[in-house]
Design a protein around this motif. Sequence first.
Motif, PDB file in Angstrom:
ATOM      1  N   ALA A 126       0.825  -1.205   0.000  1.00 54.71           N
ATOM      2  CA  ALA A 126       0.000   0.000   0.000  1.00 54.71           C
ATOM      3  C   ALA A 126       0.859   1.256   0.000  1.00 54.71           C
ATOM      4  CB  ALA A 126      -0.918  -0.005   1.223  1.00 54.71           C
ATOM      5  N   LEU A 127       1.877   1.275   0.861  1.00 54.67           N
ATOM      6  CA  LEU A 127       2.733   2.453   0.925  1.00 54.67           C
ATOM      7  C   LEU A 127       3.509   2.647  -0.365  1.00 54.67           C
ATOM      8  CD1 LEU A 127       4.145   2.188   4.572  1.00 54.67           C
ATOM      9  CD2 LEU A 127       2.394   3.725   3.707  1.00 54.67           C
ATOM     10  N   THR A 128       3.977   1.556  -0.919  1.00 52.44           N
ATOM     11  CA  THR A 128       4.773   1.664  -2.133  1.00 52.44           C
ATOM     12  C   THR A 128       3.936   2.181  -3.287  1.00 52.44           C
ATOM     13  OG1 THR A 128       6.094  -0.207  -1.396  1.00 52.44           O
ATOM     14  CG2 THR A 128       6.286   0.414  -3.708  1.00 52.44           C
ATOM     15  N   ILE A 129       2.740   1.661  -3.436  1.00 51.32           N
ATOM     16  CA  ILE A 129       1.877   2.098  -4.533  1.00 51.32           C
ATOM     17  C   ILE A 129       1.519   3.573  -4.352  1.00 51.32           C
ATOM     18  CG2 ILE A 129      -0.397   1.816  -5.577  1.00 51.32           C
ATOM     19  CD1 ILE A 129      -0.194  -1.155  -4.948  1.00 51.32           C
ATOM     20  N   ALA A 130       1.234   3.954  -3.128  1.00 48.95           N
ATOM     21  CA  ALA A 130       0.844   5.348  -2.893  1.00 48.95           C
ATOM     22  C   ALA A 130       2.011   6.292  -3.112  1.00 48.95           C
ATOM     23  CB  ALA A 130       0.314   5.496  -1.474  1.00 48.95           C
ATOM     24  N   ALA A 131       3.216   5.873  -2.674  1.00 43.36           N
ATOM     25  CA  ALA A 131       4.363   6.778  -2.739  1.00 43.36           C
ATOM     26  C   ALA A 131       5.047   6.765  -4.079  1.00 43.36           C
ATOM     27  CB  ALA A 131       5.369   6.404  -1.654  1.00 43.36           C
ATOM     28  N   ALA A 132       4.911   5.668  -4.812  1.00 40.60           N
ATOM     29  CA  ALA A 132       5.688   5.530  -6.037  1.00 40.60           C
ATOM     30  C   ALA A 132       4.853   5.617  -7.286  1.00 40.60           C
ATOM     31  CB  ALA A 132       6.441   4.195  -6.026  1.00 40.60           C
ATOM     32  N   LEU A 133       3.666   6.161  -7.186  1.00 38.16           N
ATOM     33  CA  LEU A 133       2.842   6.313  -8.377  1.00 38.16           C
ATOM     34  C   LEU A 133       3.521   7.199  -9.390  1.00 38.16           C
ATOM     35  CD1 LEU A 133      -0.777   6.675  -7.019  1.00 38.16           C
ATOM     36  CD2 LEU A 133       0.304   4.732  -8.141  1.00 38.16           C
ATOM     37  N   GLY A 134       4.553   7.866  -8.987  1.00 37.46           N
ATOM     38  CA  GLY A 134       5.241   8.744  -9.909  1.00 37.46           C
ATOM     39  C   GLY A 134       6.230   8.035 -10.776  1.00 37.46           C
ATOM     40  N   GLY A 135       6.169   6.687 -10.860  1.00 37.87           N
ATOM     41  CA  GLY A 135       7.036   6.005 -11.806  1.00 37.87           C
ATOM     42  C   GLY A 135       6.816   6.597 -13.174  1.00 37.87           C
ATOM     43  N   LEU A 136       7.847   6.785 -13.944  1.00 35.71           N
ATOM     44  CA  LEU A 136       7.717   7.518 -15.187  1.00 35.71           C
ATOM     45  C   LEU A 136       7.068   6.681 -16.257  1.00 35.71           C
ATOM     46  CD1 LEU A 136      11.166   9.268 -15.148  1.00 35.71           C
ATOM     47  CD2 LEU A 136       8.976  10.049 -14.266  1.00 35.71           C
ATOM     48  N   SER A 137       6.261   7.303 -17.070  1.00 39.42           N
ATOM     49  CA  SER A 137       5.634   6.611 -18.171  1.00 39.42           C
ATOM     50  C   SER A 137       6.632   6.480 -19.303  1.00 39.42           C
ATOM     51  CB  SER A 137       4.394   7.386 -18.639  1.00 39.42           C
ATOM     52  OG  SER A 137       4.739   8.695 -18.995  1.00 39.42           O
ATOM     53  N   PRO A 138       6.443   5.498 -20.214  1.00 39.23           N
ATOM     54  CA  PRO A 138       7.433   5.241 -21.247  1.00 39.23           C
ATOM     55  C   PRO A 138       7.850   6.494 -21.996  1.00 39.23           C
ATOM     56  CG  PRO A 138       5.736   3.571 -21.288  1.00 39.23           C
ATOM     57  CD  PRO A 138       5.305   4.612 -20.294  1.00 39.23           C
ATOM     58  N   ASN A 139       9.180   6.724 -22.031  1.00 33.45           N
ATOM     59  CA  ASN A 139       9.731   7.859 -22.785  1.00 33.45           C
ATOM     60  C   ASN A 139       9.119   9.186 -22.361  1.00 33.45           C
ATOM     61  OD1 ASN A 139      11.653   6.588 -24.352  1.00 33.45           O
ATOM     62  ND2 ASN A 139      10.161   6.018 -25.909  1.00 33.45           N
ATOM     63  N   LEU A 193       6.183  -4.230  -6.168  1.00 33.59           N
ATOM     64  CA  LEU A 193       7.577  -4.564  -6.474  1.00 33.59           C
ATOM     65  C   LEU A 193       8.055  -3.847  -7.731  1.00 33.59           C
ATOM     66  CD1 LEU A 193      10.179  -6.119  -6.119  1.00 33.59           C
ATOM     67  CD2 LEU A 193       9.096  -8.103  -7.186  1.00 33.59           C
ATOM     68  N   TYR A 194       7.240  -3.833  -8.771  1.00 36.29           N
ATOM     69  CA  TYR A 194       7.586  -3.100  -9.990  1.00 36.29           C
ATOM     70  C   TYR A 194       7.837  -1.622  -9.674  1.00 36.29           C
ATOM     71  CZ  TYR A 194       5.723  -7.072 -12.732  1.00 36.29           C
ATOM     72  OH  TYR A 194       5.492  -8.300 -13.288  1.00 36.29           O
ATOM     73  N   LEU A 195       6.967  -1.069  -8.843  1.00 42.29           N
ATOM     74  CA  LEU A 195       7.089   0.345  -8.493  1.00 42.29           C
ATOM     75  C   LEU A 195       8.406   0.611  -7.764  1.00 42.29           C
ATOM     76  CD1 LEU A 195       3.415   0.856  -7.269  1.00 42.29           C
ATOM     77  CD2 LEU A 195       4.473   2.103  -9.147  1.00 42.29           C
ATOM     78  N   ARG A 196       8.756  -0.257  -6.814  1.00 47.03           N
ATOM     79  CA  ARG A 196       9.988  -0.041  -6.048  1.00 47.03           C
ATOM     80  C   ARG A 196      11.228  -0.226  -6.913  1.00 47.03           C
ATOM     81  NH1 ARG A 196      11.470  -3.227  -2.023  1.00 47.03           N
ATOM     82  NH2 ARG A 196      10.104  -4.963  -2.520  1.00 47.03           N
ATOM     83  N   ALA A 197      11.222  -1.254  -7.729  1.00 45.48           N
ATOM     84  CA  ALA A 197      12.402  -1.534  -8.551  1.00 45.48           C
ATOM     85  C   ALA A 197      12.646  -0.432  -9.577  1.00 45.48           C
ATOM     86  CB  ALA A 197      12.240  -2.886  -9.252  1.00 45.48           C
ATOM     87  N   ALA A 198      11.575   0.127 -10.113  1.00 47.83           N
ATOM     88  CA  ALA A 198      11.720   1.184 -11.122  1.00 47.83           C
ATOM     89  C   ALA A 198      12.384   2.427 -10.538  1.00 47.83           C
ATOM     90  CB  ALA A 198      10.366   1.539 -11.720  1.00 47.83           C
ATOM     91  N   LEU A 199      12.218   2.657  -9.242  1.00 47.90           N
ATOM     92  CA  LEU A 199      12.813   3.828  -8.613  1.00 47.90           C
ATOM     93  C   LEU A 199      14.338   3.772  -8.607  1.00 47.90           C
ATOM     94  CD1 LEU A 199      10.396   4.309  -5.564  1.00 47.90           C
ATOM     95  CD2 LEU A 199      10.421   5.550  -7.732  1.00 47.90           C
ATOM     96  N   GLY A 209      14.218   7.350 -14.971  1.00 47.35           N
ATOM     97  CA  GLY A 209      13.865   7.371 -16.381  1.00 47.35           C
ATOM     98  C   GLY A 209      13.161   6.111 -16.841  1.00 47.35           C
ATOM     99  N   LEU A 210      13.166   5.065 -15.995  1.00 47.52           N
ATOM    100  CA  LEU A 210      12.482   3.820 -16.340  1.00 47.52           C
ATOM    101  C   LEU A 210      11.125   3.790 -15.663  1.00 47.52           C
ATOM    102  CD1 LEU A 210      12.385   0.921 -17.534  1.00 47.52           C
ATOM    103  CD2 LEU A 210      13.442   0.144 -15.385  1.00 47.52           C
ATOM    104  N   SER A 211      10.085   3.563 -16.441  1.00 47.23           N
ATOM    105  CA  SER A 211       8.747   3.486 -15.879  1.00 47.23           C
ATOM    106  C   SER A 211       8.483   2.103 -15.307  1.00 47.23           C
ATOM    107  CB  SER A 211       7.708   3.794 -16.972  1.00 47.23           C
ATOM    108  OG  SER A 211       6.398   3.563 -16.466  1.00 47.23           O
ATOM    109  N   TRP A 212       7.774   2.079 -14.199  1.00 51.65           N
ATOM    110  CA  TRP A 212       7.363   0.792 -13.643  1.00 51.65           C
ATOM    111  C   TRP A 212       6.468   0.051 -14.628  1.00 51.65           C
ATOM    112  CZ3 TRP A 212       2.299  -0.535 -13.346  1.00 51.65           C
ATOM    113  CH2 TRP A 212       1.347   0.505 -13.423  1.00 51.65           C
ATOM    114  N   THR A 213       5.782   0.790 -15.509  1.00 50.18           N
ATOM    115  CA  THR A 213       4.891   0.135 -16.468  1.00 50.18           C
ATOM    116  C   THR A 213       5.660  -0.739 -17.451  1.00 50.18           C
ATOM    117  OG1 THR A 213       4.942   2.030 -17.990  1.00 50.18           O
ATOM    118  CG2 THR A 213       3.229   2.027 -16.310  1.00 50.18           C
TER     119      THR A 213
END
Length: 214
Positions: free
Chosen positions: A24-37, A59-65, A69-73
């Motif tokens: 929950a915390l990760t999703i809320a805090a890391a929603l700013g993962g960048l979108s492709p390009n 996990l995707y959100l945390r690893a992308a941080l 420049g890499l989006s979790w998506t």
Amino acid sequence: MSSLLTKAITGIGCTVLTLPILAALTIAAALGGLSPNSSAPATPSTHALNDIPPRILALYLRAALTCPGLSWTVLAAIGKTETDHARHPTMISTAGAIGPMQFLSSTFQAYAHPVPPGGRTPPTPWDPIDAVYAAARLLYANGARGGENLQRAIFAYNHSHTYVSQVLATARRYTAITPTPTTHTPGPPSHAPHQPRHTTPALQPPPHRPHHPL
């Protein structure tokens, strides 16, 4: 090279007792993962929330941080393409790739260190945390850094232009579409017919009355 799903699962498995809170915390805090390009924040779409297990999404959100420049998506799209977010029954390919992110053992070893928080020692491509973080490092080293050349980075993961297109399309579906705010531009003033101003008529002197002597 297979899917980033494994890495997503591995990255999530940090602390079993705190997984719901961590997710929950990760999703809320890391929603700013960048979108492709793009430097715009990528919020998970409804499709992403329905398709990706919450722990793996976190996990995707945390690893992308770890890869500016890499989006979790993109990590999520690779995980989806490779093993359907670790839902594949064996997670073993005919080419010898293994785990949720489908790494060859030799390739995984090149990106397995340092061991991420919650990862295994020694790291293994079967562990979701280890795998997802290794996938992020591979992409970062091959063009995803700062969003320089995302397509080249994905191609390095799997040498297929069709694969690159599929991953990018999935990443777009995982990104919520934010409506573009519209600004009202006033048009030219309308030319209404001229209305004469109302003026109060001047007071007229009272009519002259003849004077009658008493």
